[in-house]
Scaffold this motif. Structure first.
Motif, short mmCIF file in Angstrom:
data_model
loop_
_atom_site.label_atom_id
_atom_site.label_comp_id
_atom_site.label_asym_id
_atom_site.label_seq_id
_atom_site.Cartn_x
_atom_site.Cartn_y
_atom_site.Cartn_z
N MET A 1 55.16 42.61 44.06
CA MET A 1 54.75 41.75 42.96
C MET A 1 55.91 41.64 41.97
SD MET A 1 51.33 41.86 40.59
CE MET A 1 51.61 43.50 39.93
N GLU B 1 56.87 37.28 37.46
CA GLU B 1 56.36 35.92 37.54
C GLU B 1 54.98 35.89 38.19
OE1 GLU B 1 57.55 31.50 39.34
OE2 GLU B 1 58.90 33.20 39.63
N ASP B 2 54.80 36.69 39.26
CA ASP B 2 53.48 36.78 39.89
C ASP B 2 52.44 37.26 38.89
OD1 ASP B 2 54.56 36.06 42.39
OD2 ASP B 2 54.97 38.15 42.91
N TYR B 3 52.81 38.29 38.14
CA TYR B 3 51.89 38.87 37.17
C TYR B 3 51.51 37.84 36.10
CZ TYR B 3 50.52 41.34 32.93
OH TYR B 3 49.87 41.72 31.78
N ALA C 1 49.24 34.76 37.26
CA ALA C 1 47.93 35.01 37.87
C ALA C 1 46.82 34.42 36.99
CB ALA C 1 47.72 36.50 38.07
#
Length: 561
Positions: free
Chosen positions: A366, A369-371, A374
């Protein structure tokens, strides 16, 4: 004039408060458009929720006062995930402090406003919405807004919690008489579709084998939350396990009003130290994922629905701990400059550790940016700020120290526990900028040991949400109050090779929501040196925290006598 349907939603079926002789004056005060709050007639303090005694002067002459209906906005969160009958998301859950006495805070809905225009410190006014025989006090921004007001002062400020820690009753510590001798965890996963009691038995059998004991050696049982209507959070308690295995304990314990989800372990220590038992089997089972699937299939009913409730939060759609903690996080951001990225470093750390744990539910890499991208759950929390609902059971065996030396695994000793309640227990009346029931328990633990934060090799900190973990980091002194932004920046300080490695198996955010007991399990694994690829080198001391919001507990463990 009474306003109706101010949330813009079809309110039919909204959960309504259960009216009692003690609270009827509050929930019906809008009938004449006048907000009313309980008052102590001895010291004139306003008291909420209503109780028969004043917490400030202990007077018992209680009355009711008409209040102005004006308040300061001290917290809000835009709920995107959770819905109730008559309350489809999104909607704004808020907390306001009454101008008449800022110690009184109400959970409510912020209405007639653009959520993006809301600001802490805004002046708000009550607007009543009638539903059947209840008048719900909702709040909207006043037409005229001055300079935002400061946040009210906590009853116990975070930096001053240590002043309220009670001294040790005796230098003869019960912790010195016990040890943890076995741990076990069942299969863990999403929607295992197994009966919860089968998970419990699997974890317990593994813990007993891990300690080199037999079922006949077990003379105590301890669990959380025990029997009763606990839905996806239990297998039926001590009664269910004893009935299945026929253990015949000399001591047993179960219930929610204990030292957090891992409170069963601390209770077991007390029983063993007092001589009531020699080997106590502690266990905790969750089956949230399977329970949720059964609800979707119509085989089980949801735990919260329409009808009447004794809660002061649910009538406003505040049905999750996320809604309280999101507002605490928002206030931490406001006061200390913390950001979503600060919380993100916690989520990324747990995920990086989970990559090395084969049983973890979330193991994919992860990025920040993924965090950040979301989906939103309830602002400022996104999906990866929240722990992973799962099915699993965890078991821990607490033994008498003199019985622990010759068992199968090296014993893990108990240096200190922290259990003292210092902050208010009511979720929306308690500590503003940290998770409630964290600061007091942490300060209490340090009062029972000569060790200090810099002496701790690994920390397994409760992370039902990222903000829980941040609160424990500051409460335990791994950084100062309000210093988490700098301490967590980049994630290096909490990595496995950092100043204080945190949640080395992935925590509840990535390994799975084992509700505190999984953290104790991982602390024992680390102190035994059994962590494999995720092992912290030469770990001799570990702290494991359990819970928050509700009463919580924290234990300090070591692997040397």
């Amino acid at each position: 004039m009474i306003e109706k349907n101010q949330t813009g939603a079809d309110v039919a079926g909204r959960p309504l408060p259960e009216l009692t002789e003690e609270n009827r004056f509050f929930w019906t005060s809008g009938a004449d458009n006048q907000l009313r709050v309980q008052e102590c007639q001895s010291c004139s303090a306003l008291i909420h929720p209503p109780v028969p005694v004043c917490r400030y002067c202990r007077g018992q002459q209680m009355g009711v006062r008409d209040v102005s209906g004006y308040a300061t906005l001290i917290g809000f969160t835009v709920n995107h995930r959770f819905g109730l009958p008559g309350m489809p998301p999104p909607y704004v859950i808020a907390q306001v402090a009454l101008e008449d006495d800022p110690r009184v805070r109400l959970t409510t809905n912020a209405i007639e406003c653009d959520p993006d225009s809301l600001e802490l410190g805004m002046r708000m006014e009550v607007v009543f919405q009638q539903e059947e025989d209840v008048w719900l006090p909702l709040f909207r921004p006043t037409a005229e807004q001055g300079t935002p007001a400061p946040l009210p002062v906590d009853e116990v400020e975070p930096e001053q919690v240590w002043r309220y820690v009670r001294p040790m009753v005796s230098q003869d510590k019960f912790e010195d008489k016990v040890a943890i001798t076995g741990v076990g965890m069942s299969q863990i996963g999403r929607r295992l579709m197994r009966p919860p009691l089968s998970l419990t038995i699997e974890a317990c059998e593994r813990a007993i084998a891990d300690a080199g004991l037999t079922l006949d050696d077990i003379d105590g049982l301890s669990t959380y939350p025990g029997g009763g209507p606990t839905g996806p959070f239990g297998e039926g308690g001590m009664t269910a396990l004893e009935s299945a295995l026929g253990i015949r304990p000399t001591w047993y314990n179960g219930g929610m009003e204990t030292f957090g989800p891992g409170g069963s372990v601390i209770a077991a220590m007390l029983a063993v130290a007092s001589g009531l038992a020699r080997h106590v089997l502690c266990f905790r089972t969750v089956w949230e994922a399977t329970h949720g699937e059964y609800v979707k299939q119509g085989k089980l009913s949801p735990m919260i629905g329409s009808g009447r409730t004794t809660s002061w939060q649910i009538p406003f759609g505040a049905l999750s701990a996320a809604h309280t903690l999101a507002q605490n996080a928002q206030r931490h951001f406001h006061r200390y400059g913390t950001t979503r990225e600060t919380l993100g470093w916690i989520a990324l750390n747990q995920r990086a550790n989970a990559e090395l744990e084969p049983t973890a539910i979330y193991r994919d890499k992860m990025t920040m940016e993924d965090y950040l991208s979301a989906r939103t759950i309830t602002t400022p929390f996104g999906l990866y700020d929240c722990d992973v609902p799962c099915d699993a059971a965890t078991a821990v065996i607490v033994s008498a120290r003199d019985a622990a030396e010759d068992l199968a695994k090296p014993p893990v000793y108990v240096e200190a526990v922290g259990t003292q309640i210092i902050e208010r227990l009511d979720w929306d009346q308690s500590t503003l900028t940290h998770e409630p029931q964290v600061l007091g328990q942490a300060a209490h633990m340090w009062s029972r040991t000569t060790l200090q934060p810099q002496d701790i090799d690994v920390a397994q900190l409760y992370d039902g949400f990222t903000f829980n973990c941040l609160s424990w980091i500051e409460a335990l002194g791994f950084c100062g109050i309000g210093e988490a932004k700098d301490f967590l920046d980049g994630g290096k300080n909490i990595a496995r090779d950092g100043l204080i490695p945190i949640n080395t198996h992935g925590g509840q955010l990535s390994h799975g929501r084992t509700h505190g007991m999984g953290l104790i399990h991982e602390a024992v694994i680390q102190l035994r040196g059994e962590g494999g690829a995720r092992q912290v080198a030469d770990a001799k001391t570990a702290v494991a925290s359990s819970g928050g919001l509700t009463p919580s507990g924290v234990v300090l463990l070591r692997n040397y006598a």
